[in-house]
Design a protein around this motif. Structure first.
Motif, PDB file in Angstrom:
ATOM      1  N   ARG A  30       0.819  -1.229   0.000  1.00 34.96           N
ATOM      2  CA  ARG A  30       0.000   0.000   0.000  1.00 34.96           C
ATOM      3  C   ARG A  30       0.846   1.268   0.000  1.00 34.96           C
ATOM      4  N   GLY A  31       2.123   1.141   0.343  1.00 30.30           N
ATOM      5  CA  GLY A  31       3.038   2.284   0.298  1.00 30.30           C
ATOM      6  C   GLY A  31       3.671   2.478  -1.074  1.00 30.30           C
ATOM      7  N   GLY A  32       3.282   1.657  -2.035  1.00 33.15           N
ATOM      8  CA  GLY A  32       3.813   1.781  -3.383  1.00 33.15           C
ATOM      9  C   GLY A  32       5.171   1.126  -3.570  1.00 33.15           C
ATOM     10  N   GLU A  33       5.561   0.231  -2.658  1.00 30.43           N
ATOM     11  CA  GLU A  33       6.834  -0.473  -2.785  1.00 30.43           C
ATOM     12  C   GLU A  33       6.621  -1.814  -3.481  1.00 30.43           C
ATOM     13  N   LEU A  34       7.626  -2.222  -4.239  1.00 31.20           N
ATOM     14  CA  LEU A  34       7.559  -3.430  -5.040  1.00 31.20           C
ATOM     15  C   LEU A  34       8.404  -4.526  -4.410  1.00 31.20           C
ATOM     16  N   PHE A  35       7.803  -5.696  -4.195  1.00 34.01           N
ATOM     17  CA  PHE A  35       8.554  -6.840  -3.659  1.00 34.01           C
ATOM     18  C   PHE A  35       9.337  -7.469  -4.797  1.00 34.01           C
ATOM     19  N   ILE A  36      10.627  -7.686  -4.577  1.00 33.69           N
ATOM     20  CA  ILE A  36      11.497  -8.279  -5.590  1.00 33.69           C
ATOM     21  C   ILE A  36      12.270  -9.418  -4.940  1.00 33.69           C
ATOM     22  N   GLN A  37      12.440 -10.508  -5.668  1.00 39.11           N
ATOM     23  CA  GLN A  37      13.192 -11.646  -5.149  1.00 39.11           C
ATOM     24  C   GLN A  37      14.601 -11.668  -5.730  1.00 39.11           C
ATOM     25  N   VAL A  53      -1.986  -5.991  -5.111  1.00 36.04           N
ATOM     26  CA  VAL A  53      -1.667  -4.916  -4.172  1.00 36.04           C
ATOM     27  C   VAL A  53      -2.203  -5.286  -2.798  1.00 36.04           C
ATOM     28  N   GLY A  54      -1.380  -5.073  -1.789  1.00 29.58           N
ATOM     29  CA  GLY A  54      -1.785  -5.321  -0.404  1.00 29.58           C
ATOM     30  C   GLY A  54      -0.569  -5.328   0.494  1.00 29.58           C
ATOM     31  N   ASN A  55      -0.813  -5.267   1.792  1.00 25.92           N
ATOM     32  CA  ASN A  55       0.292  -5.319   2.746  1.00 25.92           C
ATOM     33  C   ASN A  55       0.534  -6.773   3.127  1.00 25.92           C
ATOM     34  N   PHE A  56       1.265  -7.465   2.271  1.00 24.17           N
ATOM     35  CA  PHE A  56       1.519  -8.888   2.429  1.00 24.17           C
ATOM     36  C   PHE A  56       2.858  -9.115   3.124  1.00 24.17           C
ATOM     37  N   ASP A  77       3.888   2.410 -14.536  1.00 18.74           N
ATOM     38  CA  ASP A  77       2.703   3.280 -14.418  1.00 18.74           C
ATOM     39  C   ASP A  77       1.444   2.443 -14.143  1.00 18.74           C
ATOM     40  N   MET A  78       1.358   1.243 -14.718  1.00 17.75           N
ATOM     41  CA  MET A  78       0.219   0.365 -14.447  1.00 17.75           C
ATOM     42  C   MET A  78       0.207  -0.060 -12.985  1.00 17.75           C
ATOM     43  N   LEU A  79       1.388  -0.366 -12.451  1.00 18.35           N
ATOM     44  CA  LEU A  79       1.474  -0.766 -11.042  1.00 18.35           C
ATOM     45  C   LEU A  79       1.021   0.366 -10.135  1.00 18.35           C
ATOM     46  N   LEU A  80       1.498   1.575 -10.403  1.00 17.23           N
ATOM     47  CA  LEU A  80       1.129   2.727  -9.570  1.00 17.23           C
ATOM     48  C   LEU A  80      -0.361   3.046  -9.692  1.00 17.23           C
ATOM     49  N   ALA A  81      -0.945   2.787 -10.845  1.00 12.94           N
ATOM     50  CA  ALA A  81      -2.375   3.043 -11.048  1.00 12.94           C
ATOM     51  C   ALA A  81      -3.238   2.102 -10.205  1.00 12.94           C
ATOM     52  N   LEU A  82      -2.688   0.982  -9.754  1.00 10.76           N
ATOM     53  CA  LEU A  82      -3.455   0.037  -8.932  1.00 10.76           C
ATOM     54  C   LEU A  82      -3.574   0.488  -7.483  1.00 10.76           C
ATOM     55  N   LEU A  83      -2.748   1.455  -7.079  1.00 10.82           N
ATOM     56  CA  LEU A  83      -2.772   1.903  -5.664  1.00 10.82           C
ATOM     57  C   LEU A  83      -4.019   2.718  -5.343  1.00 10.82           C
TER      58      LEU A  83
END
Length: 196
Positions: free
Chosen positions: A69-76, A145-148, A190-196
């Motif tokens: 929800r803070g707009g951060e992307l999880f990366i492995q 999107v969610g606080n997972f 931009d698509m990812l940010l639009a989901l917030l």
């Protein structure tokens, strides 16, 4: 939503035999993946070894981007055991579609295998063709999107964490991320940010 279109009867095993290479049936227990056209029409099946061995048979994969929800992307971070791009950072979840499997089934299977994660609502973003020196993939991109609270849980993933978008952008082109991740991130940010 994009989906694979399977034939009624099992598709032929590719590559087809020739005079020079008579071919053989895959060994029992061999992981088979669909061979597709860009439209998603399944035209054959091949072993994972075949599609990774320079055959350039187009095969589907799934990617999941996880944004909090803070707009951060999880990366492995890819395991050092991986043949391609060991130790580099990559999409939160990525994997092959098994022959006969639907895209979302593969997505949930892969997210469970890699992150012990299955309670989410995926949003389809796009599909595109990605080609490297050893394979050609039809990449099907999803996001959630969610606080997972995510936990990398197998030997394919070394670690994982959330990155803010500026941090990701500051590391582009610096041999930190896989080439596929970099190209994909630029095309869907931009698509990812639009989901917030």
């Amino acid at each position: 939503m994009f989906e694979l279109i399977y034939p009624v009867d099992p598709a032929p095993v590719l590559p087809l035999p020739t005079v020079d290479k008579p071919g053989s049936e895959p060994r029992t227990g061999t992981e088979m993946v669909p061979v597709v056209e860009e439209s998603g029409l399944v035209i054959g099946q091949a072993s994972r070894e075949t599609v990774h061995g320079g055959s350039m048979l187009l095969h589907p994969v799934v990617h999941l981007h996880v944004v909090n929800r803070g707009g951060e992307l999880f990366i492995q971070k890819r395991s050092m055991k991986k043949k391609q791009f060991p130790g580099m950072w990559d999409t939160a979840v990525g994997g092959h579609v098994d022959y006969g499997e639907r895209l979302e089934t593969a997505l949930f299977r892969e997210s469970f295998e890699e992150l012990d994660f299955r309670e989410y609502n995926p949003v389809y973003l796009k599909s595109y063709v990605w080609q490297s020196k050893v394979e050609k993939e039809l990449v099907n991109v999803y996001a959630t999107v969610g606080n997972f609270d995510l936990h990398p849980c197998n030997d394919e993933v070394a670690e994982g964490r959330y990155w803010n978008m500026d941090e990701v952008e500051s590391h582009l082109g610096k041999n930190v991320f896989t080439p596929n991740f970099e190209q994909e991130f630029v095309s869907i940010k931009d698509m990812l940010l639009a989901l917030l």
